[in-house]
Design an enzyme around this catalytic site. Structure first.
Site, PDB file in Angstrom:
ATOM      1  N   ASP A  76       8.255  40.248 -20.601  1.00  0.00           N
ATOM      2  CA  ASP A  76       8.658  40.242 -19.192  1.00  0.00           C
ATOM      3  C   ASP A  76       7.784  39.260 -18.420  1.00  0.00           C
ATOM      4  OD1 ASP A  76       9.416  40.709 -16.607  1.00  0.00           O
ATOM      5  OD2 ASP A  76       9.259  42.889 -16.707  1.00  0.00           O
ATOM      6  N   HIS A 110      12.635  41.650 -18.513  1.00  0.00           N
ATOM      7  CA  HIS A 110      12.652  42.407 -17.259  1.00  0.00           C
ATOM      8  C   HIS A 110      13.820  43.396 -17.181  1.00  0.00           C
ATOM      9  CE1 HIS A 110      10.994  43.015 -13.313  1.00  0.00           C
ATOM     10  NE2 HIS A 110      12.169  42.840 -12.729  1.00  0.00           N
ATOM     11  N   SER A 144      11.229  47.361 -10.804  1.00  0.00           N
ATOM     12  CA  SER A 144      10.980  46.033 -10.254  1.00  0.00           C
ATOM     13  C   SER A 144      10.484  46.121  -8.812  1.00  0.00           C
ATOM     14  CB  SER A 144      12.248  45.189 -10.371  1.00  0.00           C
ATOM     15  OG  SER A 144      11.994  43.827 -10.081  1.00  0.00           O
TER      16      SER A 144
END
EC number: 3.1.1.-
Length: 460
Positions: free
Chosen positions: A382, A408, A214
């Site tokens: 995602d 995610h 991320s």
């Protein structure tokens, strides 16, 4: 759009921001009330919530192993519960932050260099996380770092400034607002290069690989794009769900916050640590109750269903997922995501945020300059990753691997990631790094030729 339509849109956006203000104020009020309650009364409420939860959802009560993982105090405890040892190191950045660094290895007799005989791999965590997020899985087989340790890699878990393990500065206390006056630029310019330099100084290798999740992935992109010395030290980079360009905003409230003026965001969240309340409630609530609240929050604001993560895994993971970062980092990330460009922090106080202003052009990180093997792994569901936008910015030698039906957080916590994500990470690193190296150490360590060939061909 008509004038009336524009007026209506403006009113809706301002109304949603006002609602966000009220929710933050309400949460703060509850938190303050909880803090001033006598300890026995807080414990009583804790026990009552536990009883209510146990009565209505007995099937979700965690087992003994999950309880131990949930109650683990830190990364050391989590690794020990999974059968691994850990070395603690500290790195001092040139601007005075002391960063905690964790080196993971098997619980076997012998020197670490003999157990972890392959080149080092650095894991970089995401927004409001720390090193625990990589090893808080129910099964050790589901943790990416452990899989690489088993392969023989020298695994290091990084902790970026401001989090649980990196809360020190040689000049400022964490109670001083100056401690929290850092954006993602500071992490990319100071933290990551300092960590990499330190790791290479304590072993015999001259190169390292990076795995970022991320925000950790976009920080690695940023650091690699501007630091030639760092680029020359990195052999491969695996970006897990890099949140540079969200595909869509699932809710109007989230969209209004992301698109809000930076000064308004500072007014909402302050200028110190970001959402320290999450860490507070994590400490005072019964873990399954806290997990339910987090789950509802993620579903409502981000439309994450969490269907690929078991309820027990959520209880364990959410107990270790959140840590401190600066509000300035969140504001910087908001600037990046709304413009879908990996850019430096915009100091302009202008009311309408823009990539171009009348006075200047916000500096962009030139990630196309990165010349090394890059693997981007992301989930098809995602909503934080707009792969088509990312493809236009990715440098050469990049490949994108899509995981069907993954969201995610599934990339690091999904129940099936052992056979999907971990397999991809191990294969990519073995392919890029281990080929020549396996051959060079085969005789030195007396490795079986059949074993080496099996690893390289991914048959074992």
């Amino acid at each position: 759009m008509t004038l009336n339509g524009n007026i209506m849109k403006y009113c809706l956006e301002k109304g949603e921001i006002l609602i966000s203000f009220l929710l933050i104020a309400l949460e703060s009020m509850f938190r303050i009330c909880t803090v001033i309650l006598p300890s026995p009364l807080r414990n009583w409420f804790y026990e009552q919530s536990k009883k209510v939860y146990s009565y209505f959802l007995p099937e979700l009560l965690v087992d003994d192993n999950a309880n131990k993982l949930t109650d683990a105090r830190d990364t050391i405890d989590l690794c020990a519960l999974h059968g691994y040892d850990l070395e603690e190191h500290f790195v001092r950045t040139t601007d005075g932050y002391l960063l905690g660094l964790h080196r993971v290895y098997k619980k076997k007799k012998g020197k670490i260099e003999e157990l972890n005989y392959l080149p080092p791999v650095l894991f970089i965590h995401g927004l409001m996380m720390n090193s625990e997020s990589w090893v808080c899985n129910l099964k050790k087989e589901d943790a990416i770092p452990f899989a690489l340790v088993e392969q023989g890699y020298d695994v290091w878990l990084g902790n970026l400034r401001g989090n649980k393990y990196s809360i020190k500065n040689i000049k400022f206390s964490s109670q001083n607002p100056k401690f929290w006056d850092f954006s993602l630029d500071s992490i990319a310019i100071f933290d990551i290069p300092s960590i990499v330099k330190y790791i290479l100084s304590v072993n015999s290798f001259d190169s390292i690989s990076l795995v970022g999740f991320s925000q950790g992935a976009i920080l690695a992109f940023a650091a690699l794009s501007i630091d030639t010395e760092l680029r020359n030290s990195v052999r491969a980079f695996i970006a897990l769900a890099p949140a540079i360009a969200p595909k869509k905003y699932s809710g109007r409230t989230v969209k209004s916050i992301i698109h809000a003026n930076s000064q308004l965001l500072y007014l909402m969240f302050g200028r110190n640590s970001m959402l320290g309340s999450a860490v507070f409630w994590q400490a005072v609530l019964y873990p399954p109750v806290f997990a339910k609240i987090v789950d509802l929050f993620l579903r409502f604001f981000l439309s994450w269903t969490g269907k690929n993560i078991s309820e027990t895994q959520k209880i364990v993971a959410y107990s270790h997922l959140y840590s401190f970062t600066s509000v300035k980092c969140f504001v910087h990330w908001a600037q990046i995501t709304r413009r879908k460009v990996l850019q430096m922090y915009d100091d302009s106080p202008g009311f309408k945020p823009s990539y171009y202003t009348n006075l200047n052009r916000i500096a962009r990180y030139p990630i196309e300059n990165i010349r090394l093997p890059i693997t981007l792994v992301y989930g098809s569901n995602d909503n934080m990753v707009d792969i088509e936008t990312l493809k236009t910015q990715l440098p050469p030698l990049s490949q994108c691997i899509q995981i069907p039906n993954y969201e995610h957080l599934d990339i690091i916590m999904g129940d099936t990631k052992k056979d999907i994500v971990i397999q991809q990470v191990v294969e990519q690193l073995n392919h890029v790094i281990a080929g020549d190296y396996f051959e060079s150490i085969k005789e030195e360590f007396g490795l079986d030729t059949e074993l080496v060939d099996g690893v390289m061909n991914h048959t074992i």
